[in-house]
Scaffold this active site. Structure first.
Site, PDB file in Angstrom:
ATOM      1  N   GLN A 185      45.659  70.897  91.279  1.00 57.53           N
ATOM      2  CA  GLN A 185      44.710  70.158  92.109  1.00 57.53           C
ATOM      3  C   GLN A 185      43.485  69.958  91.358  1.00 57.53           C
ATOM      4  OE1 GLN A 185      42.330  71.066  95.661  1.00 57.53           O
ATOM      5  NE2 GLN A 185      43.637  69.767  96.585  1.00 57.53           N
ATOM      6  N   TYR A 244      34.182  66.974  99.166  1.00 64.61           N
ATOM      7  CA  TYR A 244      33.918  67.202  97.800  1.00 64.61           C
ATOM      8  C   TYR A 244      33.842  65.885  97.382  1.00 64.61           C
ATOM      9  CZ  TYR A 244      35.243  71.926  98.737  1.00 64.61           C
ATOM     10  OH  TYR A 244      35.463  73.159  99.233  1.00 64.61           O
ATOM     11  N   ARG A 281      44.818  63.757  97.404  1.00 63.87           N
ATOM     12  CA  ARG A 281      44.557  64.194  98.834  1.00 63.87           C
ATOM     13  C   ARG A 281      43.290  63.804  99.656  1.00 63.87           C
ATOM     14  NH1 ARG A 281      44.044  70.423 101.207  1.00 63.87           N
ATOM     15  NH2 ARG A 281      45.858  70.298 102.542  1.00 63.87           N
ATOM     16  N   GLY A 320      49.896  75.622 104.441  1.00 67.31           N
ATOM     17  CA  GLY A 320      48.969  76.274 103.606  1.00 67.31           C
ATOM     18  C   GLY A 320      49.136  77.725 104.098  1.00 67.31           C
ATOM     19  N   ARG A 321      48.340  78.372 105.153  1.00 63.66           N
ATOM     20  CA  ARG A 321      48.119  79.919 105.283  1.00 63.66           C
ATOM     21  C   ARG A 321      49.570  80.409 105.538  1.00 63.66           C
ATOM     22  NH1 ARG A 321      44.068  78.803 110.265  1.00 63.66           N
ATOM     23  NH2 ARG A 321      45.131  76.730 109.895  1.00 63.66           N
TER      24      ARG A 321
END
Length: 359
Positions: A98, A177, A224, A312-313
């Site tokens: 990424q 971002y 993404r 994810g987690r």
């Protein structure tokens, strides 16, 4: 029938299942933004994922957001990633890098440089620095002639990623971002061709994606997005129109995939599913929200038309997550205090079911 554990052809890759390990910052790179042996072990432990997307990797020094994160803009950084990609491939996996340009979400104490953004508007909240959290600084507004160079930085990092053995790259166009800042209507106050209208606000994202696809091939390029997300204080107006227009332009590039976070309501995300003709990865829960992606959420979004589901987690504490999903075994909880930085504890020490049972 499509199931989470059925195979899928994604771009240039044959995936054995439809689980994606989502990109997650771990802040454990060595000095100089180098990947480490521990990082190689971490990703290799999770190689049964259909696809791994790495933590955010800065494409330039000025693009670095947080201390302790890895880069792909020097020869040494490129070489350091080879141990990671070799380890993942050695365990039968596939991995994309990424590429994450932080834009205004950075600090001079981290990079030695004043952060840049589409406009001189600081991010909301505090940013991480080597000495702890500090208020987000005022960024310098990019001059128009500089912007193509920042779009090209993704392409240059993508070339290094492929040279280092990555199977492809994902542009981080989400979570406040740089790409997300250009999409925003409050971080981007420009009145030139990179701001204002929907067409202006999507321009940087399209140019960055086009440059990257040209550099390494569209089948090795994903992006993404977080439609309607409010990370770091960004706001977006005309969300459906904005992302429908963006997806229409990205569709011309024939990218490997679009990776969408559940930052908008379900009807909006379903509308964007219809607007995007290619492969769609969906992260079904709000990033860092109270819920984690589980099998039920994954199955629901496969039914709504997603091709792949990112976790994810759940992947942090369950290196054998795919096997747990296959057998219906419990998903172990993650220790939040070990998310960022530190050593191998809470990074390499989560056991597989087989190991836990043996112990």
């Amino acid at each position: 029938m499509t199931t989470l554990l059925s195979g899928y052809r994604l771009g240039d890759l044959d995936l054995p299942n439809r689980t994606v390990m989502a990109p997650m910052t771990r802040a454990r790179a060595a000095a100089g933004g180098l990947a480490t042996a521990s990082m190689a072990t971490y990703y290799a432990q999770r190689a049964t994922a259909g696809l791994i997307v790495s933590e955010g990797v800065q494409p330039s020094l000025i693009g670095q957001s947080n201390p302790g994160t890895p880069g792909l803009h020097t020869d040494a950084q490129e070489a350091s990633w080879r141990q990671v990609t070799d380890a993942v491939h050695g365990n039968g996996g596939r991995i994309f890098a990424q590429l994450m340009h932080g834009g205004r979400v950075s600090h001079p104490d981290t990079t030695g440089l004043q952060p840049v953004g589409p406009s001189a508007v600081p991010a909301a909240g505090q940013v991480f620095t080597p000495t702890g959290p500090q208020p987000a600084p005022m960024p310098r507004a990019l001059v128009a002639h500089e912007i193509p160079g920042h779009a090209e930085s993704y392409a240059q990092a993508a070339r290094r990623a492929v040279a280092a053995g990555f199977d492809g790259v994902e542009l981080h166009g989400a979570n406040g971002y740089l790409i997300s800042q250009f999409l925003s209507s409050n971080a981007n106050l420009r009145t030139d061709g990179y701001g204002g209208s929907v067409a202006g606000r999507i321009r940087f994202a399209v140019e960055a994606a086009a440059a990257t696809a040209d550099a390494v091939g569209p089948g090795r390029t994903g992006i993404r997005l977080s439609p309607g997300g409010t990370f770091w204080g960004v706001r977006e107006t005309e969300v459906t129109a904005l992302y429908t227009a963006l997806l229409a332009e990205l569709a011309r590039l024939d990218l490997a995939y679009v990776h969408v976070e559940a930052t908008a309501d379900e009807p909006t995300l379903v509308a964007l599913r219809r607007a995007w003709p290619g492969a769609l990865i969906v992260n079904p829960v709000m990033p860092m929200g109270p819920k984690q992606t589980d099998r039920a959420a994954a199955d629901r979004w496969l039914g709504l038309g997603a091709e792949l589901i990112s976790f994810g987690r759940a992947f942090l504490a369950n290196p054998d997550l795919v096997e747990r999903l296959r057998t219906g075994a419990p998903i172990a909880p993650v220790e939040e205090s070990t998310y960022y930085g530190g050593g191998d504890a809470g990074y390499l020490t989560y056991p597989t079911l087989q190991y836990a049972a043996a112990g």
